[in-house]
Design an enzyme around this catalytic site. Structure first.
Site, PDB file in Angstrom:
ATOM      1  N   GLN A 120       0.840  -1.196   0.000  1.00  0.00           N
ATOM      2  CA  GLN A 120       0.000   0.000   0.000  1.00  0.00           C
ATOM      3  C   GLN A 120       0.875   1.245   0.000  1.00  0.00           C
ATOM      4  OE1 GLN A 120      -0.285  -2.547   2.156  1.00  0.00           O
ATOM      5  NE2 GLN A 120      -2.422  -3.165   2.402  1.00  0.00           N
ATOM      6  N   GLN A 142      -0.297   0.496  -5.859  1.00  0.00           N
ATOM      7  CA  GLN A 142      -1.373  -0.020  -5.008  1.00  0.00           C
ATOM      8  C   GLN A 142      -1.918   1.095  -4.118  1.00  0.00           C
ATOM      9  OE1 GLN A 142      -0.421  -3.650  -2.941  1.00  0.00           O
ATOM     10  NE2 GLN A 142      -2.229  -3.567  -1.628  1.00  0.00           N
ATOM     11  N   ASP A 143      -3.245   1.233  -4.089  1.00  0.00           N
ATOM     12  CA  ASP A 143      -3.910   2.209  -3.203  1.00  0.00           C
ATOM     13  C   ASP A 143      -3.527   3.655  -3.562  1.00  0.00           C
ATOM     14  OD1 ASP A 143      -4.852  -0.047  -2.033  1.00  0.00           O
ATOM     15  OD2 ASP A 143      -4.055   0.343  -0.038  1.00  0.00           O
ATOM     16  N   ASP A 164      -6.590  -2.090  -6.101  1.00  0.00           N
ATOM     17  CA  ASP A 164      -7.471  -1.245  -5.274  1.00  0.00           C
ATOM     18  C   ASP A 164      -7.069   0.222  -5.352  1.00  0.00           C
ATOM     19  OD1 ASP A 164      -8.518  -3.711  -4.469  1.00  0.00           O
ATOM     20  OD2 ASP A 164      -7.302  -3.772  -2.653  1.00  0.00           O
ATOM     21  N   ARG A 221     -13.830  -4.597  -6.294  1.00  0.00           N
ATOM     22  CA  ARG A 221     -14.220  -5.585  -5.303  1.00  0.00           C
ATOM     23  C   ARG A 221     -14.668  -4.834  -4.048  1.00  0.00           C
ATOM     24  NH1 ARG A 221      -8.541  -8.438  -3.215  1.00  0.00           N
ATOM     25  NH2 ARG A 221      -7.324  -6.522  -2.893  1.00  0.00           N
TER      26      ARG A 221
END
Length: 319
Positions: A120, A142-143, A164, A221
């Protein structure tokens, strides 16, 4: 209402040498908008906009030229603020953290420069109501873009990542944005906790591109069981998996997640092959997501009218 304008210049020719110094100089609980002009340059420092500093605008000239960058990750945070102030882990690792309300950014890049595989690594966390981003870029893996809380509007922005990379539990409308999928993962992880919450992400007239590969990216998701995401009038290229959505390994999420599409197109738009628990909206259902009132619901007190020299809102259905 009059605005106060200040300039950041790393060579000392402006009012401040860093963006953080300019933010720190904004009066506590201010009621006048402060426009911080950020000239071309790479600004390597984390930036924190606290709850006590509202009505701040960061204004660059071109997002490719004005870059705010840092390389914190959830496991390794180097920041000028203590963890008790900014938080720890994913919550505290943003290059820019915005907690002051009515924040605006124009023509600025927010980057987390941590390499792929770093876990993250947030480019910006927004924990504030009534925030708007115009022609900005959000770079990371990521993130990347943590839309944590409040209502946000993003227009003509570029957002890239892998896992994500647009996530949180805010109410956000992303209009005419370019979503770029760098490697396998999930575009969204919206975290609505109950059906009573009005939060969710709407992507209106956006474009989704990939790295040239096929069928490696999910649209999203559910980070929370009632995660809510809508893609409307959006182009999807070959990178989007035909099934579209992922249940995060929890079959029970399929009963509560609200994953919708409406009149999307492109090779990655395959309504007949989507998971059975996502839906293609009909016209009457889609209307509530296609207007600025999704994030600006009170016509007596509209907030999408703060951008310099541009009056908003207008109907999002207008081309």
């Amino acid at each position: 209402m009059a605005s106060r304008v200040v300039t950041v210049a790393q060579d000392g020719s402006g009012d401040f040498t860093t963006v953080q110094e300019a933010v720190d100089a904004v009066p506590l609980c201010n009621t006048c908008r402060t426009v911080i002009r950020v000239p071309p340059g790479v600004y390597r420092q984390p930036v924190y906009v606290p709850k006590t500093k509202n009505l701040i605008t960061l204004a660059g000239l071109r997002p490719e030229d004005t870059i705010l960058t840092w390389n914190n990750t959830s496991a390794n945070i180097d920041h000028h603020q203590a963890s008790r102030v900014i938080g720890t882990g994913t919550f505290g690792c943003g290059t820019v953290i915005v907690e002051g309300e009515d924040f605006i950014a124009e023509n600025v890049t927010f980057e987390n420069s941590s390499p792929e595989g770093s876990g993250q690594a947030v480019a910006i966390r927004v924990t504030a109501d009534r925030c708007a981003f115009y022609n900005c870029r959000f770079l990371g893996w990521q993130d990347t873009l943590y839309l944590h809380y409040g209502k946000q509007y993003l227009k003509d922005c570029y957002i890239e990542g892998s896992v994500d990379f647009i996530f949180g539990n805010s109410t956000a409308l992303l209009e005419h944005c370019h979503i770029h999928c760098k490697s396998a993962g999930f575009i969204t992880a919206q975290s609505r906790k109950s059906s009573q919450e009005s939060t969710g992400y709407v992507f209106l007239r956006c474009v989704i591109t990939g790295n040239g590969g096929t069928s490696y990216m999910y649209l999203g998701r559910p980070w929370g069981p009632f995660g809510r995401v809508v893609f409307a009038y959006t182009y999807m290229d070959h990178c989007i998996r035909h099934v579209g959505w992922n249940n995060w390994g929890k079959a029970e999420n399929e009963r509560s997640a609200c994953f919708y599409e409406y009149r999307c197109f492109g090779p990655g738009s395959c309504p007949s092959k989507r998971v059975t628990w996502s839906r293609e909206l009909i016209d009457e259902e889609a209307d509530q997501f296609l207007m600025h009132c999704f994030i600006d619901p009170d016509p007596e007190r509209p907030w999408l009218c703060q951008r310099m020299a541009l009056s908003i809102p207008y109907s999002a259905l207008e081309l």
